[in-house]
Design a protein around this motif. Structure first.
Motif, PDB file in Angstrom:
ATOM      1  N   TRP A 413       0.851  -1.202   0.000  1.00 51.94           N
ATOM      2  CA  TRP A 413       0.000   0.000   0.000  1.00 51.94           C
ATOM      3  C   TRP A 413       0.883   1.247   0.000  1.00 51.94           C
ATOM      4  CZ3 TRP A 413      -5.485  -0.338   0.648  1.00 51.94           C
ATOM      5  CH2 TRP A 413      -6.152   0.888   0.791  1.00 51.94           C
ATOM      6  N   LEU A 414       0.516   2.209  -0.843  1.00 59.21           N
ATOM      7  CA  LEU A 414       1.136   3.535  -0.834  1.00 59.21           C
ATOM      8  C   LEU A 414       0.037   4.560  -0.597  1.00 59.21           C
ATOM      9  CD1 LEU A 414       3.450   3.413  -4.011  1.00 59.21           C
ATOM     10  CD2 LEU A 414       4.117   2.990  -1.634  1.00 59.21           C
ATOM     11  N   GLU A 415       0.341   5.605   0.151  1.00 63.49           N
ATOM     12  CA  GLU A 415      -0.635   6.676   0.398  1.00 63.49           C
ATOM     13  C   GLU A 415       0.108   7.998   0.454  1.00 63.49           C
ATOM     14  OE1 GLU A 415      -4.567   7.841   0.699  1.00 63.49           O
ATOM     15  OE2 GLU A 415      -3.930   5.746   0.727  1.00 63.49           O
ATOM     16  N   HIS A 416      -0.331   8.965  -0.352  1.00 62.90           N
ATOM     17  CA  HIS A 416       0.354  10.263  -0.402  1.00 62.90           C
ATOM     18  C   HIS A 416      -0.372  11.303   0.431  1.00 62.90           C
ATOM     19  CE1 HIS A 416       2.759  13.583  -1.922  1.00 62.90           C
ATOM     20  NE2 HIS A 416       3.528  12.701  -2.534  1.00 62.90           N
ATOM     21  N   SER A 417       0.401  12.173   1.065  1.00 64.39           N
ATOM     22  CA  SER A 417      -0.204  13.297   1.780  1.00 64.39           C
ATOM     23  C   SER A 417      -0.941  14.190   0.795  1.00 64.39           C
ATOM     24  CB  SER A 417       0.889  14.112   2.494  1.00 64.39           C
ATOM     25  OG  SER A 417       0.351  15.347   2.950  1.00 64.39           O
ATOM     26  N   PRO A 418      -2.124  14.709   1.179  1.00 60.18           N
ATOM     27  CA  PRO A 418      -2.840  15.612   0.280  1.00 60.18           C
ATOM     28  C   PRO A 418      -2.302  17.035   0.295  1.00 60.18           C
ATOM     29  CG  PRO A 418      -4.104  15.303   2.290  1.00 60.18           C
ATOM     30  CD  PRO A 418      -2.896  14.416   2.411  1.00 60.18           C
ATOM     31  N   THR A 419      -1.388  17.325   1.223  1.00 60.67           N
ATOM     32  CA  THR A 419      -0.990  18.715   1.430  1.00 60.67           C
ATOM     33  C   THR A 419       0.493  19.004   1.240  1.00 60.67           C
ATOM     34  OG1 THR A 419      -0.726  18.304   3.802  1.00 60.67           O
ATOM     35  CG2 THR A 419      -2.879  19.121   3.054  1.00 60.67           C
ATOM     36  N   GLU A 420       1.335  17.969   1.112  1.00 58.82           N
ATOM     37  CA  GLU A 420       2.775  18.226   0.985  1.00 58.82           C
ATOM     38  C   GLU A 420       3.468  17.058   0.296  1.00 58.82           C
ATOM     39  OE1 GLU A 420       4.953  18.174   4.677  1.00 58.82           O
ATOM     40  OE2 GLU A 420       3.470  16.864   5.616  1.00 58.82           O
ATOM     41  N   ALA A 421       4.754  17.247   0.008  1.00 59.67           N
ATOM     42  CA  ALA A 421       5.538  16.226  -0.685  1.00 59.67           C
ATOM     43  C   ALA A 421       5.995  15.163   0.310  1.00 59.67           C
ATOM     44  CB  ALA A 421       6.731  16.866  -1.387  1.00 59.67           C
ATOM     45  N   ALA A 422       5.070  14.290   0.675  1.00 59.76           N
ATOM     46  CA  ALA A 422       5.358  13.211   1.622  1.00 59.76           C
ATOM     47  C   ALA A 422       4.374  12.076   1.372  1.00 59.76           C
ATOM     48  CB  ALA A 422       5.227  13.713   3.056  1.00 59.76           C
ATOM     49  N   PHE A 423       4.848  10.825   1.553  1.00 58.02           N
ATOM     50  CA  PHE A 423       3.946   9.689   1.412  1.00 58.02           C
ATOM     51  C   PHE A 423       4.345   8.581   2.383  1.00 58.02           C
ATOM     52  CE2 PHE A 423       7.250   8.897  -1.763  1.00 58.02           C
ATOM     53  CZ  PHE A 423       7.490   7.523  -1.706  1.00 58.02           C
ATOM     54  N   ALA A 424       3.442   7.623   2.533  1.00 61.05           N
ATOM     55  CA  ALA A 424       3.682   6.495   3.427  1.00 61.05           C
ATOM     56  C   ALA A 424       3.620   5.203   2.630  1.00 61.05           C
ATOM     57  CB  ALA A 424       2.634   6.471   4.538  1.00 61.05           C
ATOM     58  N   SER A 425       4.375   4.209   3.082  1.00 63.34           N
ATOM     59  CA  SER A 425       4.312   2.879   2.489  1.00 63.34           C
ATOM     60  C   SER A 425       4.103   1.855   3.596  1.00 63.34           C
ATOM     61  CB  SER A 425       5.578   2.559   1.692  1.00 63.34           C
ATOM     62  OG  SER A 425       6.743   2.721   2.486  1.00 63.34           O
ATOM     63  N   CYS A 426       3.266   0.849   3.304  1.00 62.62           N
ATOM     64  CA  CYS A 426       2.936  -0.198   4.279  1.00 62.62           C
ATOM     65  C   CYS A 426       3.353  -1.540   3.701  1.00 62.62           C
ATOM     66  CB  CYS A 426       1.430  -0.238   4.535  1.00 62.62           C
ATOM     67  SG  CYS A 426       0.755   1.283   5.150  1.00 62.62           S
ATOM     68  N   GLY A 427       3.944  -2.388   4.543  1.00 62.33           N
ATOM     69  CA  GLY A 427       4.526  -3.593   4.000  1.00 62.33           C
ATOM     70  C   GLY A 427       4.023  -4.896   4.555  1.00 62.33           C
ATOM     71  N   THR A 428       4.270  -5.959   3.758  1.00 58.63           N
ATOM     72  CA  THR A 428       4.055  -7.310   4.248  1.00 58.63           C
ATOM     73  C   THR A 428       5.068  -7.629   5.344  1.00 58.63           C
ATOM     74  OG1 THR A 428       5.433  -8.089   2.429  1.00 58.63           O
ATOM     75  CG2 THR A 428       3.064  -8.183   2.104  1.00 58.63           C
ATOM     76  N   ASP A 429       6.128  -6.789   5.429  1.00 61.57           N
ATOM     77  CA  ASP A 429       7.109  -6.949   6.511  1.00 61.57           C
ATOM     78  C   ASP A 429       6.633  -6.311   7.824  1.00 61.57           C
ATOM     79  OD1 ASP A 429       7.278  -4.285   5.861  1.00 61.57           O
ATOM     80  OD2 ASP A 429       9.447  -4.244   5.584  1.00 61.57           O
ATOM     81  N   ARG A 430       5.329  -5.888   7.842  1.00 57.98           N
ATOM     82  CA  ARG A 430       4.665  -5.340   9.038  1.00 57.98           C
ATOM     83  C   ARG A 430       4.975  -3.869   9.302  1.00 57.98           C
ATOM     84  NH1 ARG A 430       6.381  -9.523  13.661  1.00 57.98           N
ATOM     85  NH2 ARG A 430       8.375  -8.579  13.104  1.00 57.98           N
ATOM     86  N   SER A 431       5.890  -3.282   8.534  1.00 55.53           N
ATOM     87  CA  SER A 431       6.375  -1.944   8.874  1.00 55.53           C
ATOM     88  C   SER A 431       5.648  -0.836   8.122  1.00 55.53           C
ATOM     89  CB  SER A 431       7.875  -1.836   8.609  1.00 55.53           C
ATOM     90  OG  SER A 431       8.126  -1.855   7.217  1.00 55.53           O
ATOM     91  N   ILE A 432       5.681   0.350   8.736  1.00 61.65           N
ATOM     92  CA  ILE A 432       5.215   1.607   8.118  1.00 61.65           C
ATOM     93  C   ILE A 432       6.448   2.466   7.898  1.00 61.65           C
ATOM     94  CG2 ILE A 432       3.639   3.572   8.320  1.00 61.65           C
ATOM     95  CD1 ILE A 432       2.224   0.889   8.617  1.00 61.65           C
ATOM     96  N   ARG A 433       6.602   2.932   6.661  1.00 62.76           N
ATOM     97  CA  ARG A 433       7.702   3.862   6.370  1.00 62.76           C
ATOM     98  C   ARG A 433       7.124   5.199   5.926  1.00 62.76           C
ATOM     99  NH1 ARG A 433      12.620   1.252   6.387  1.00 62.76           N
ATOM    100  NH2 ARG A 433      13.577   3.241   5.784  1.00 62.76           N
ATOM    101  N   PHE A 434       7.825   6.275   6.282  1.00 62.41           N
ATOM    102  CA  PHE A 434       7.407   7.622   5.899  1.00 62.41           C
ATOM    103  C   PHE A 434       8.468   8.182   4.958  1.00 62.41           C
ATOM    104  CE2 PHE A 434       6.920  12.246   6.467  1.00 62.41           C
ATOM    105  CZ  PHE A 434       5.537  12.385   6.399  1.00 62.41           C
ATOM    106  N   TRP A 435       8.013   8.805   3.881  1.00 56.87           N
ATOM    107  CA  TRP A 435       8.904   9.373   2.867  1.00 56.87           C
ATOM    108  C   TRP A 435       8.629  10.869   2.776  1.00 56.87           C
ATOM    109  CZ3 TRP A 435      11.699   5.863  -0.531  1.00 56.87           C
ATOM    110  CH2 TRP A 435      11.402   4.508  -0.298  1.00 56.87           C
ATOM    111  N   LYS A 436       9.666  11.674   2.800  1.00 54.13           N
ATOM    112  CA  LYS A 436       9.452  13.118   2.588  1.00 54.13           C
ATOM    113  C   LYS A 436      10.554  13.697   1.715  1.00 54.13           C
ATOM    114  CE  LYS A 436      11.717  15.181   6.687  1.00 54.13           C
ATOM    115  NZ  LYS A 436      12.560  16.169   5.993  1.00 54.13           N
ATOM    116  N   GLU A 437      10.149  14.718   0.969  1.00 56.71           N
ATOM    117  CA  GLU A 437      11.083  15.352   0.047  1.00 56.71           C
ATOM    118  C   GLU A 437      12.258  15.949   0.810  1.00 56.71           C
ATOM    119  OE1 GLU A 437      10.929  19.191  -2.910  1.00 56.71           O
ATOM    120  OE2 GLU A 437       9.193  17.812  -2.968  1.00 56.71           O
ATOM    121  N   THR A 438      13.470  15.724   0.293  1.00 57.92           N
ATOM    122  CA  THR A 438      14.655  16.297   0.936  1.00 57.92           C
ATOM    123  C   THR A 438      14.806  17.751   0.504  1.00 57.92           C
ATOM    124  OG1 THR A 438      15.998  15.409  -0.854  1.00 57.92           O
ATOM    125  CG2 THR A 438      15.889  14.125   1.162  1.00 57.92           C
ATOM    126  N   PRO A 439      15.208  18.610   1.416  1.00 60.47           N
ATOM    127  CA  PRO A 439      15.334  20.041   1.082  1.00 60.47           C
ATOM    128  C   PRO A 439      16.367  20.266  -0.017  1.00 60.47           C
ATOM    129  CG  PRO A 439      15.524  19.685   3.465  1.00 60.47           C
ATOM    130  CD  PRO A 439      15.522  18.338   2.821  1.00 60.47           C
TER     131      PRO A 439
END
Length: 439
Positions: A413-439
């Motif tokens: 599963w991928l889900e993007h923030s509606p308000t900024e350059a950031a998204f989340a990924s959910c895994g079969t490895d049980r983990s949640i990762r957060f991604w954000k644009e680097t300055p």
């Protein structure tokens, strides 16, 4: 003086009537209701070719309904359904303006070499469930992120705390981005959504229930309201007004619920949907005037948000493979879909025409999502064999990046923030990762 005021009032009223008539004619015309548009245009002496922004009438009505609801129901119906006495953020539900207008795909030409580059992102493991992380959603204001798991729990994250955790000085500090954890389902959670105005989170699960959680309360672990459905609830979506919600289930017809009465409504206009029409994904358009479903039979169906009739069926949108996700663009003119045929497609709502085809990411196993970034300039999806996140330029449909997902196994599963350059990924490895644009 009074005569001048009356004259001014009459002139202003006349302008308003003309403006409303213009919007009605444009709305009917743009929704292919040509006879009705011609009749109204003739009766009101309005030009049939009047220019108006797409869906302007729907947007204004939706905003008006939201204001009317806020004015008339504040402290009344919300106190019967939602106890906001301990509301978390006073400004929850106030949605910041989007960073950019939605992309005009109708102006796109298939020219090569015109693709934009997707900014680099940094990623961080922010939490872990006890079983597969199956879904996630950002709140409409982008301040919260929720995830649902096969372990039957739901985690609520505060995005500001995740960002704090990602700072160099916060990496080893005691920052805890998970602000709530809810335990009330008996089987895996399939989808979650946030109420547009209240601090309420809903979840749909395999235990045939939709549960309501008030995340303003620090000690609440369980739901304060439950809808008992008849089927496995695969997907949930709040109407922008917050008064209704849709459930996509193992049943082939979306279940529409009034959240104040919990009454369920089913459309009768669904004759062509077969027994394999279980709904994987359901999402409202930005104004609530339409909703879209992605089904196991490979079809994408667009429904009228008022009478719940199917207004367009794109049968075999993903061949005989399951359609796993579908969502509208911000201007409601297009739908982005994903399927287990390893394709991501952009469809024109008005005609059902295939506008863009995003190729080069294989997804045949997981209930995968294709998503836009917050400005709709890019499309993201998962390549399962390589365990990578693939990014395309939305207009040119060219691949512009492939990133390692950093999950142990492909994200589901991928889900993007509606308000900024950031998204989340959910895994079969049980983990949640957060991604954000680097300055």
């Amino acid at each position: 003086m009074d005569n001048n005021n009356n004259l001014e009032h009459t002139l202003q009223e006349g302008k308003l009537y003309r403006y409303v008539n213009n919007l009605i004619v444009a709305h009917l015309r743009d929704n292919n209701l040509t006879q009705a548009a011609s009749a109204v245009a003739s009766a009101t002496m309005t030009p049939l070719n009047i220019e108006a922004s797409p869906n302007k009438l729907l947007e204004l009505v939706a905003k008006g309904l939201a204001v009317d609801k806020d004015d008339t129901l504040r402290g009344v119906s919300s106190s019967t359904l939602f106890d906001s006495s301990t509301a978390l953020p006073a400004t929850y539900g106030s949605i910041p303006a989007s960073r950019a207008v939605s992309v005009d795909f109708s102006a796109a030409h298939d020219t090569k070499g015109s693709s934009k580059s997707f900014a680099k992102h940094e990623t961080r493991h922010v939490s872990e469930h006890k079983n597969v992380a199956r879904c996630s959603r950002f709140s409409p204001d982008g301040r919260f992120l929720a995830s649902g798991s096969a372990d039957t729990s739901i985690k609520l994250f505060e995005v500001a705390k995740i960002k704090q955790m990602m700072l160099p000085e916060g990496r080893d500090g005691p920052v805890r981005p998970v602000v709530r954890t809810f335990y009330d389902h008996l089987q895996p959670v399939n989808d979650v959504d946030f109420h547009p105005q209240n601090t309420i989170l809903i979840s749909g699960a395999k235990d045939h229930t939709i549960k309501f959680f008030d995340f303003s309360k620090t000690v609440a672990k369980r739901a304060f309201r439950v809808i008992q459905d008849t089927h496995n609830v695969r997907s949930v979506s709040f109407h922008p007004s917050g008064d209704f919600l849709l459930a996509g289930t193992d049943h082939h017809v979306p279940h529409l619920y009034d959240i104040n009465t919990f009454q369920c409504y089913l459309s009768a206009n669904v004759q062509e949907i077969g027994v394999n029409g279980a709904i994987n994904h359901v999402r409202y358009s930005s104004t609530g005037g339409m909703y879209v479903t992605a089904s196991k039979d490979g079809a994408i169906r667009i429904w009228d948000g008022v009478n719940s009739n199917v207004v367009r069926s794109i049968l075999s949108a993903h061949g005989s493979a399951e359609a796993t996700s579908a969502k509208f663009t911000k201007d409601q003119r297009y739908v982005l879909s994903c399927g287990k045929d390893s394709s991501v497609k952009l469809w024109e709502v008005g005609t059902g025409r295939l506008v863009k085809h995003y190729l080069g990411a294989t997804h045949t196993q997981l209930r995968c999502q294709a998503i836009f970034n917050d400005t709709e300039e890019f499309v993201l999806c998962v390549d399962e064999p390589s365990n990578e996140i693939v990014i395309w330029d939305a207009l040119s449909a060219e691949k512009v990046a492939r990133w390692p997902s950093n999950h142990a196994g492909a994200p589901r599963w991928l889900e993007h923030s509606p308000t900024e350059a950031a998204f989340a990924s959910c895994g079969t490895d049980r983990s949640i990762r957060f991604w954000k644009e680097t300055p």
